[in-house]
Design an enzyme around this catalytic site. Sequence first.
Site, PDB file in Angstrom:
ATOM      1  N   GLU A  66     -40.954  45.532 -39.594  1.00 29.01           N
ATOM      2  CA  GLU A  66     -40.139  44.339 -39.811  1.00 29.01           C
ATOM      3  C   GLU A  66     -40.128  43.413 -38.596  1.00 29.01           C
ATOM      4  OE1 GLU A  66     -39.276  47.412 -40.555  1.00 29.01           O
ATOM      5  OE2 GLU A  66     -38.636  47.484 -42.661  1.00 29.01           O
ATOM      6  N   PHE A 128     -25.631  55.463 -46.914  1.00 28.39           N
ATOM      7  CA  PHE A 128     -27.034  55.648 -46.533  1.00 28.39           C
ATOM      8  C   PHE A 128     -27.668  54.297 -46.163  1.00 28.39           C
ATOM      9  CE2 PHE A 128     -31.571  55.878 -47.884  1.00 28.39           C
ATOM     10  CZ  PHE A 128     -31.993  56.695 -46.841  1.00 28.39           C
ATOM     11  N   GLN A 129     -28.261  54.229 -45.024  1.00 20.97           N
ATOM     12  CA  GLN A 129     -28.929  53.028 -44.499  1.00 20.97           C
ATOM     13  C   GLN A 129     -27.996  51.830 -44.414  1.00 20.97           C
ATOM     14  OE1 GLN A 129     -32.726  52.601 -46.610  1.00 20.97           O
ATOM     15  NE2 GLN A 129     -33.654  53.890 -45.032  1.00 20.97           N
ATOM     16  N   LYS A 178     -26.325  44.913 -52.447  1.00 21.84           N
ATOM     17  CA  LYS A 178     -27.156  45.243 -53.606  1.00 21.84           C
ATOM     18  C   LYS A 178     -26.483  44.788 -54.910  1.00 21.84           C
ATOM     19  CE  LYS A 178     -30.149  48.977 -55.141  1.00 21.84           C
ATOM     20  NZ  LYS A 178     -30.606  50.338 -54.894  1.00 21.84           N
ATOM     21  N   MET A 490     -48.310  41.893 -15.469  1.00 20.82           N
ATOM     22  CA  MET A 490     -47.287  41.060 -14.831  1.00 20.82           C
ATOM     23  C   MET A 490     -46.291  41.924 -14.057  1.00 20.82           C
ATOM     24  SD  MET A 490     -46.332  38.122 -14.105  1.00 20.82           S
ATOM     25  CE  MET A 490     -46.772  36.719 -15.123  1.00 20.82           C
TER      26      MET A 490
HETATM   27  C1  LIG Z   1     -43.691  35.673 -18.049  1.00 22.33           C
HETATM   28  C2  LIG Z   1     -43.074  34.313 -18.261  1.00 22.33           C
HETATM   29  C3  LIG Z   1     -43.211  33.338 -17.292  1.00 22.33           C
HETATM   30  C4  LIG Z   1     -42.724  32.058 -17.505  1.00 22.33           C
HETATM   31  N1  LIG Z   1     -42.973  31.090 -16.556  1.00 22.33           N
HETATM   32  C5  LIG Z   1     -42.650  29.796 -16.841  1.00 22.33           C
HETATM   33  C6  LIG Z   1     -43.042  28.736 -15.965  1.00 22.33           C
HETATM   34  O1  LIG Z   1     -43.684  28.938 -14.946  1.00 22.33           O
HETATM   35  N2  LIG Z   1     -42.723  27.469 -16.328  1.00 22.33           N
HETATM   36  C7  LIG Z   1     -42.038  27.183 -17.498  1.00 22.33           C
HETATM   37  O2  LIG Z   1     -41.804  26.010 -17.811  1.00 22.33           O
HETATM   38  N3  LIG Z   1     -41.637  28.168 -18.309  1.00 22.33           N
HETATM   39  C8  LIG Z   1     -41.942  29.458 -18.022  1.00 22.33           C
HETATM   40  N4  LIG Z   1     -41.582  30.443 -18.903  1.00 22.33           N
HETATM   41  C9  LIG Z   1     -40.835  30.069 -20.117  1.00 22.33           C
HETATM   42  C10 LIG Z   1     -39.343  29.915 -19.824  1.00 22.33           C
HETATM   43  O3  LIG Z   1     -38.753  31.191 -19.766  1.00 22.33           O
HETATM   44  C11 LIG Z   1     -38.662  29.053 -20.912  1.00 22.33           C
HETATM   45  O4  LIG Z   1     -38.898  29.612 -22.177  1.00 22.33           O
HETATM   46  C12 LIG Z   1     -39.159  27.625 -20.958  1.00 22.33           C
HETATM   47  O5  LIG Z   1     -39.191  27.057 -19.676  1.00 22.33           O
HETATM   48  C13 LIG Z   1     -38.251  26.806 -21.866  1.00 22.33           C
HETATM   49  O6  LIG Z   1     -38.822  25.561 -22.097  1.00 22.33           O
HETATM   50  P1  LIG Z   1     -37.963  24.415 -22.788  1.00 22.33           P
HETATM   51  O7  LIG Z   1     -36.673  24.242 -22.056  1.00 22.33           O
HETATM   52  O8  LIG Z   1     -38.862  23.255 -22.902  1.00 22.33           O
HETATM   53  O9  LIG Z   1     -37.774  24.970 -24.282  1.00 22.33           O
HETATM   54  P2  LIG Z   1     -36.525  25.629 -25.042  1.00 22.33           P
HETATM   55  O10 LIG Z   1     -36.008  26.800 -24.331  1.00 22.33           O
HETATM   56  O11 LIG Z   1     -36.977  25.803 -26.445  1.00 22.33           O
HETATM   57  O12 LIG Z   1     -35.433  24.496 -24.978  1.00 22.33           O
HETATM   58  C14 LIG Z   1     -35.617  23.309 -25.696  1.00 22.33           C
HETATM   59  C15 LIG Z   1     -34.431  22.408 -25.465  1.00 22.33           C
HETATM   60  O13 LIG Z   1     -34.648  21.237 -26.245  1.00 22.33           O
HETATM   61  C16 LIG Z   1     -33.491  20.987 -27.032  1.00 22.33           C
HETATM   62  N5  LIG Z   1     -33.906  20.372 -28.290  1.00 22.33           N
HETATM   63  C17 LIG Z   1     -34.396  20.974 -29.390  1.00 22.33           C
HETATM   64  N6  LIG Z   1     -34.601  20.074 -30.357  1.00 22.33           N
HETATM   65  C18 LIG Z   1     -34.247  18.877 -29.848  1.00 22.33           C
HETATM   66  C19 LIG Z   1     -34.216  17.565 -30.377  1.00 22.33           C
HETATM   67  N7  LIG Z   1     -34.589  17.306 -31.636  1.00 22.33           N
HETATM   68  N8  LIG Z   1     -33.796  16.551 -29.586  1.00 22.33           N
HETATM   69  C20 LIG Z   1     -33.380  16.790 -28.310  1.00 22.33           C
HETATM   70  N9  LIG Z   1     -33.375  18.032 -27.761  1.00 22.33           N
HETATM   71  C21 LIG Z   1     -33.804  19.055 -28.526  1.00 22.33           C
HETATM   72  C22 LIG Z   1     -32.850  22.345 -27.259  1.00 22.33           C
HETATM   73  O14 LIG Z   1     -31.470  22.203 -27.538  1.00 22.33           O
HETATM   74  C23 LIG Z   1     -33.117  23.038 -25.929  1.00 22.33           C
HETATM   75  O15 LIG Z   1     -32.123  22.787 -24.988  1.00 22.33           O
HETATM   76  C24 LIG Z   1     -42.031  31.747 -18.696  1.00 22.33           C
HETATM   77  C25 LIG Z   1     -41.848  32.737 -19.655  1.00 22.33           C
HETATM   78  C26 LIG Z   1     -42.375  34.001 -19.462  1.00 22.33           C
HETATM   79  C27 LIG Z   1     -42.211  35.031 -20.532  1.00 22.33           C
HETATM   80  C1  LIG Z   2     -40.862  44.097 -25.310  1.00 23.35           C
HETATM   81  C2  LIG Z   2     -41.027  43.911 -23.850  1.00 23.35           C
HETATM   82  N1  LIG Z   2     -40.927  44.962 -23.013  1.00 23.35           N
HETATM   83  C3  LIG Z   2     -41.087  44.795 -21.677  1.00 23.35           C
HETATM   84  C4  LIG Z   2     -41.353  43.564 -21.152  1.00 23.35           C
HETATM   85  C5  LIG Z   2     -41.532  43.368 -19.644  1.00 23.35           C
HETATM   86  N2  LIG Z   2     -42.893  42.889 -19.370  1.00 23.35           N
HETATM   87  C6  LIG Z   2     -43.185  41.589 -19.135  1.00 23.35           C
HETATM   88  S1  LIG Z   2     -44.805  41.314 -18.896  1.00 23.35           S
HETATM   89  C7  LIG Z   2     -45.154  42.958 -19.049  1.00 23.35           C
HETATM   90  C8  LIG Z   2     -46.553  43.470 -18.903  1.00 23.35           C
HETATM   91  C9  LIG Z   2     -47.461  43.017 -19.992  1.00 23.35           C
HETATM   92  O1  LIG Z   2     -48.647  43.760 -19.925  1.00 23.35           O
HETATM   93  P1  LIG Z   2     -49.890  43.358 -20.799  1.00 23.35           P
HETATM   94  O2  LIG Z   2     -49.503  43.188 -22.208  1.00 23.35           O
HETATM   95  O3  LIG Z   2     -51.003  44.296 -20.528  1.00 23.35           O
HETATM   96  O4  LIG Z   2     -50.232  41.888 -20.243  1.00 23.35           O
HETATM   97  P2  LIG Z   2     -50.735  41.476 -18.767  1.00 23.35           P
HETATM   98  O5  LIG Z   2     -49.524  41.111 -17.975  1.00 23.35           O
HETATM   99  O6  LIG Z   2     -51.465  42.635 -18.200  1.00 23.35           O
HETATM  100  O7  LIG Z   2     -51.603  40.281 -19.015  1.00 23.35           O
HETATM  101  C10 LIG Z   2     -43.998  43.706 -19.284  1.00 23.35           C
HETATM  102  C11 LIG Z   2     -43.959  45.171 -19.441  1.00 23.35           C
HETATM  103  C12 LIG Z   2     -41.419  42.489 -22.075  1.00 23.35           C
HETATM  104  N3  LIG Z   2     -41.622  41.242 -21.663  1.00 23.35           N
HETATM  105  N4  LIG Z   2     -41.286  42.688 -23.401  1.00 23.35           N
END
Ligand SMILES: Cc1cc2nc3c(=O)[nH]c(=O)nc-3n(C[C@H](O)[C@H](O)[C@H](O)COP(=O)(O)OP(=O)(O)OC[C@H]3O[C@@H](n4cnc5c(N)ncnc54)[C@H](O)[C@@H]3O)c2cc1C
Ligand SMILES: Cc1ncc(C[n+]2csc(CCOP(=O)(O)OP(=O)(O)O)c2C)c(N)n1
Length: 587
Positions: A66, A128-129, A178, A490
């Site tokens: 799911e 159940f469930q 249900k 990472m």
């Molecule tokens: C490993 C990892 C590394 C990351 N590194 C980076 C990085 O280096 N740089 C980076 O930027 N991000 C990075 N991120 C992503 C980060 O965590 C955020 O998800 C991202 O920065 C959010 O971008 P956002 O604010 O544009 O989008 P969202 O979080 O989706 O926010 C969107 C905003 O827009 C608003 N909005 C939506 N619709 C409308 C509308 N119609 N009109 C006006 N406003 C609206 C919402 O209310 C919200 O506040 C990383 C994520 C991971 C997993």
């Molecule tokens: C469900 C979940 N568990 C743990 C993490 C923490 N986490 C962030 S990046 C990462 C490693 C990802 O490894 P891989 O898929 O091999 O990608 P790589 O960074 O090597 O490109 C982990 C464990 C996460 N983001 N999501």
Amino acid sequence: MAAPDTAHATNAHLTTPTPLTGSEIIWATLVGEGVTDVFGYPGGAILPAYDALRKFPIRHVLVRHEQGAAHMADGYARASGKVGVAIATSGPGATNLVTGIATAMLDSIPLVCITGNVPSKLLGTDAFQEVDITGVTLPVTKHNFLVNRTEDVAPALRHAFQIARSGRPGPVLVDITKDAQQGTAIFDYAAAAPRAYRPHPMLRVEDSGLTRAAELIRQSKKPIILAGHGVTESGAMEQVRTLAERAEIPVALTLLGLGGFPASHPLNLGMMGMHGEAWVNHAIQEADLLIACGMRFDDRVTGKLSHYALKAKKIHIEVDPAEINKNVKVDVALVGDLREVLEELLPRISARDGQAWIKTIEASKGAVAVRDIKNLPDSGHLYAAHVVHDLWRITGGNAIVVTDVGQHQMWEAQYYHHEHPRSLITSGGLGTMGFALPAAIGAKFACPEKEVWVIAGDGGFQMTAAELSTIVQEKLKINIAIINNGYLGMVRQWQEFFYDRNYESTPLVSPDFVKLAEAHGIPGRAVRTRSELAAAVEEARSVPGTFLLNFLVEKEDSVYPMIPAGSALHEMIRRPGGNPLVETAED
Ligand SMILES: Cc1cc2nc3c(=O)[nH]c(=O)nc-3n(C[C@H](O)[C@H](O)[C@H](O)COP(=O)(O)OP(=O)(O)OC[C@H]3O[C@@H](n4cnc5c(N)ncnc54)[C@H](O)[C@@H]3O)c2cc1C
Ligand SMILES: Cc1ncc(C[n+]2csc(CCOP(=O)(O)OP(=O)(O)O)c2C)c(N)n1
Ligand SMILES: [Mg+2]
């Protein structure tokens, strides 16, 4: 009472009040809401609904877990802009949805998740469930409903769609007992409509705010537009571009903003934040005005808040009042739909000369902007950057790329240059490993004519690899690139930088991914050197069905630059000298 004969009369259902079972009402309402595809997994408490499905023009995609259903619905929504729908049974079916729901919540993705529950008389008895899924999902849904009367099914579902789509989009869960599915009621689609959406009372853009914003833009010498996910969500690509071009303002993008402003546009600076371009983060720290458009100043974007863009006035255009002054205090808040606000603002913006500031930023790129990745000597090693760069080149930047979470996700953001909105699908806020494969399936259903690529790590791919069977059952064409570095890369990188290279629990044994694909009837190939790369990518693209590429890349490469968590935006760890890879590169 016997179920009425309702076979294939769905349009009549929508116009003429008709007695239907709750189960039939579920699907009839979905048809009315324009739903054509749903992703789900059956079980006892939702079985009445599944029994009625054959009477309605809705395609049901049987997932393998799911979580996959929720991510598929999410990928469908991100690729199409429509509401994605996931279905599950009670108990473990419902709880398996939770990670996918939270993923959608953190990135403001419109979903409607429908779960069955035990008969209403048994609610609260540990039947159940039985699980209190509205309780469980309360913090990770925009709203949720527990429906225990047949006559409430249609109004609850219609309301759910309205909530999911309106204002700041998000996931809504509708839990239907249900007996509510089995009972009969008059289905009156029109009468079940929710009251018209009333925007939050704060959603009013004052004339004075627009005037002040225009004035700040006119006075600024070093402005930057921060373009976020809201640009795509509101469909404001043209308006942002007009603002940038008319007032000559460079544009920096968040991860979720990529594609909202064309990568090739001369005013596009690239990604900001933890793994953003060095010059973008420096420019933000030097700016005298930030115009935040549909972005929420996430901590990955700001770094240490007390040191963030201290020289800049800030304008925040944002649909959710709760985001205003949440992380970053702003000087002008324009609360409303971005496209509508910009349409009101643009007539007040006149042409401005931004060249001096643009040249300053250009100059600051210096040596880090070396653009010669294709000329690097082939050392025999394959770097993930090579893979992503070549994928971008070969696909002409026109694919929908769906990434997982980790280093490969950041390399994708750095080296695949997105020209179009909805062409990068990635879990930003929750950072959910296992997202890519199912989300790509959803994206392919939304855009069957598009070339879809999964870019996943060896770790994340294993979390939802069971959905390979779904691909086969649905006869889909998806290209899969595993960036196989033998590590939870990472996390290994964090251990390297901040935990004294103590690689505890990050080396990762994986199956032979090509054989795993073959076991599903999916062809594949391992790629070890750059010289094999292009032909392998072309092979994947040319076969009619899904193809898996296992890229055995450099094991201990890291993503640069990197702002350590809690550091200021300009305190970046840079790639150590001597390493042949440059930080940003293109042909
Ligand atoms: C490993 C990892 C590394 C990351 N590194 C980076 C990085 O280096 N740089 C980076 O930027 N991000 C990075 N991120 C992503 C980060 O965590 C955020 O998800 C991202 O920065 C959010 O971008 P956002 O604010 O544009 O989008 P969202 O979080 O989706 O926010 C969107 C905003 O827009 C608003 N909005 C939506 N619709 C409308 C509308 N119609 N009109 C006006 N406003 C609206 C919402 O209310 C919200 O506040 C990383 C994520 C991971 C997993
Ligand atoms: C469900 C979940 N568990 C743990 C993490 C923490 N986490 C962030 S990046 C990462 C490693 C990802 O490894 P891989 O898929 O091999 O990608 P790589 O960074 O090597 O490109 C982990 C464990 C996460 N983001 N999501
Ligand atoms: Mg890995």
